[in-house]
Design a protein around this motif. Structure first.
Motif, PDB file in Angstrom:
ATOM      1  N   ILE A  66     -15.635 -12.351 -36.932  1.00 16.16           N
ATOM      2  CA  ILE A  66     -14.656 -13.432 -37.072  1.00 16.16           C
ATOM      3  C   ILE A  66     -13.926 -13.643 -35.747  1.00 16.16           C
ATOM      4  N   TYR A  67     -13.546 -12.532 -35.104  1.00 15.28           N
ATOM      5  CA  TYR A  67     -12.885 -12.586 -33.801  1.00 15.28           C
ATOM      6  C   TYR A  67     -13.755 -11.816 -32.807  1.00 15.28           C
ATOM      7  N   ILE A 198      -3.255 -17.528 -41.598  1.00 13.34           N
ATOM      8  CA  ILE A 198      -4.687 -17.762 -41.374  1.00 13.34           C
ATOM      9  C   ILE A 198      -5.139 -18.914 -42.257  1.00 13.34           C
ATOM     10  N   GLU A 244     -14.877 -11.604 -45.833  1.00 17.97           N
ATOM     11  CA  GLU A 244     -14.505 -12.559 -44.789  1.00 17.97           C
ATOM     12  C   GLU A 244     -12.985 -12.638 -44.644  1.00 17.97           C
ATOM     13  N   GLN A 248     -10.590 -11.654 -41.495  1.00 13.24           N
ATOM     14  CA  GLN A 248      -9.621 -12.585 -40.911  1.00 13.24           C
ATOM     15  C   GLN A 248      -8.258 -11.932 -40.728  1.00 13.24           C
TER      16      GLN A 248
END
Length: 311
Positions: A66-67, A198, A244, A248
């Motif tokens: 994700i990052y 987020i 997911e 995040q």
């Protein structure tokens, strides 16, 4: 014989210590998890990007971070500024990050731990933008994370064939893990939008901006929803979304999936008598009573025929 281990390595960024999500995202972006492969070379480990063993049916296919790791530090610089730190653009350093702010804990020396290289690389990178990161060797780390909040630490989980996300990631879990990873604290304090939000794409494909408490509530909703289904193919998309959302929040950064190594001497034993269905759940010694010596070998010529290696 190589086979995936039923578990995975991870780095925890405890929200009780690092409240602001932008601070955690910045740290995630400087952790080059590929450094783990220097510890486990030649295919002895794989990189993973969700908080689940890739052996499990719950691990998403083709998962991506994700990052992602950003060697340019552009992501870290931007996120640390969003977290409230002051950036000196002229000298390209942060000017107000306390020297004891970031502590990376390991249960052993960095040279003797899979995540050691990840922490060393991050320490060097952060130093170039004026941030000090201290790597601490704590042999009692597992015991100490149960005594009080430890900010950033690297350990490993052992998984089951049927993954249980409730125990480790549901804010109502009675397990100690939701305290040591900061989820309980975040649920109690994460409704402050100043700590960061987020954008979550929900199962119905709608996008909702959530504060961190709302994100934990949605994560819990997904975990509970998954328990209503028996078949893995029904639960899989729900767990995929839950994993997911967890990623995040940057609570846990998955690092590696290692392999177990079984070694045998074919000159001593008849390899055709070994169990041929070696999986993470079934090793070559599972039916050891069926194993025979090679032709011409007697029992008193060897006492050890198979070694299982886990590190």
């Amino acid at each position: 014989v190589l086979v995936d281990y039923l578990g995975y390595g991870y780095i925890c960024v405890n929200q009780e210590v690092y409240h602001n999500i932008h601070e955690r995202i910045a740290l995630t972006s400087v952790f080059n998890t590929a450094a783990v492969l220097n510890y486990y070379p030649n295919g002895l480990a794989d990189l993973i990007y969700r908080s689940q063993s890739q052996v499990s049916w719950a691990y998403p296919e083709n998962a991506q971070p994700i990052y992602p790791y950003d060697a340019t530090l552009a992501t870290a610089i931007a996120e640390f500024q969003l977290a409230g730190y002051t950036w000196d653009a002229t000298n390209e350093v942060f000017t107000d990050v306390p020297e004891d702010k970031f502590k990376f804990y390991l249960p052993s020396d960095a040279s003797a731990h899979p995540a050691g290289g990840v922490f060393l690389d991050a320490q060097a990178a952060l130093a170039t933008i004026g941030i000090t990161a201290n790597i601490i060797n704590d042999p009692n780390l597992i015991a100490n994370i149960k005594k009080g909040p430890v900010g950033i630490y690297a350990l490993a989980w052992q998984s089951s064939a049927d993954p249980d996300m409730y125990q480790v990631y549901h804010y109502l879990s009675q397990a100690e893990s939701v305290i040591s990873n900061g989820i309980v604290w975040l649920y109690e304090n994460g409704d402050d939008a100043d700590l960061g939000t987020i954008d979550v794409v929900k199962l119905d494909e709608s996008t909702v901006t959530m504060n961190q408490k709302e994100a934990l509530e949605y994560l819990a909703e997904l975990i509970e929803l998954a328990t209503k289904y028996m078949l893995p193919e029904e639960r899989k998309p729900i767990y995929e979304k839950a994993l997911e959302v967890l990623a995040q929040l940057s609570i846990e950064i998955p690092t590696y999936q290692r392999k177990n190594l079984f070694v045998y001497d074919g000159a001593i034993i008849d390899q055709t008598t070994l169990s041929t269905s070696v999986t993470p759940y079934w090793g070559p010694m599972a039916e050891i009573w069926k194993v025979s010596f090679a032709e011409g070998v007697t029992g008193n010529q060897s006492t050890t025929v198979i070694v299982g290696y886990e590190d």
